[in-house]
Motif scaffolding. Structure first.
Motif: not given
Length: 230
Positions: A167-177, A206-212, A226-230
């Motif tokens: 799961v890719a997105g932004e952390s609580a501090h605003g940076g990518p994670n 979360p912004r998007q999720t890679t399903v492996q 890869v799919m988006l998170v709503k």
């Protein structure tokens, strides 16, 4: 000469008075009666069971009454058990009918699901395991997911593996994670729907999720999307 003269009885026929004799038939009757009584006494004393005393007769009567009472009790229990058995058989018949109806409905539902899965758009990567569709919804610190997997060349035996989310997105501090929850074991026949939720770090967006799809944890890749998170 000087004694008293005795009267002389005159019997013109000259017959003497005879003594009384018992008839022969009465002798035989008495003899038979005595012999019968003696025979009965002999049989009772020598061959038949001994006669019960009054106390033994009373004890035997009490034992019979107890046995009769126990027989009636057991008969009542048998009738009650028979009623319970009949009720259980009727309930089993109802459950069997409900189970048959449930199995039929399940088969129909599986057929409907298979039809819907076939109607989904194909995975553009055309891997051995296709990620045909997915839905990811974030709520607070939880990510709920529904993923549909299919096999191009499914055999009779289901294939086991794991599903790994990245799961890719932004952390609580605003940076990518990125967050990688624990892999999820799966068994895939012709198709499989993976459903559940995973925990996210506090404040993570979360912004998007890679399903492996892997053959085992940290193993060979069988499919990815890869799919988006709503």
């Amino acid at each position: 000469m000087f004694g008293r003269n005795k009267p002389v009885v005159f019997d013109p026929y000259g017959r003497r008075r005879s003594r009384w004799r018992m008839p022969s038939w009465m002798v035989w009757l008495l003899t038979g009666t005595i012999a019968g009584i003696g025979g009965v006494i002999y049989l009772q004393e020598r061959h038949l069971p001994p006669r019960l005393s009054q106390a033994d007769s009373a004890a035997l009567r009490n034992a019979y009454d107890k046995a009769e009472s126990e027989r009636q009790r057991l008969q009542a229990e048998l009738a009650s058990t028979q009623q319970q058995l009949n009720a259980a058989l009727a309930a089993k018949k109802t459950l069997d009918a409900e189970l048959a109806a449930s199995r039929s409905a399940t088969q129909d539902l599986r057929a409907d699901v298979a039809t819907l899965v076939d109607a989904l758009p194909p995975d553009p990567r055309d891997n051995g395991v296709e990620v045909r569709a997915g839905r990811f919804n974030a709520s607070g610190n939880t990510l709920a997911y529904d993923v549909v997997l299919t096999r191009n060349r499914a055999g009779a035996k289901p294939m086991t593996g794991v599903v790994q989310f990245v799961v890719a997105g932004e952390s609580a501090h605003g940076g990518p994670n990125t967050v990688s929850p624990k892999p999820i074991p799966v068994s895939i026949g012709t198709h499989e729907i993976v459903r559940g939720n995973v925990a996210l770090p506090e404040g993570f967006k979360p912004r998007q999720t890679t399903v492996q799809v892997l053959d085992r944890e940290a193993g060979r890749s069988l499919g990815m999307r890869v799919m988006l998170v709503k």
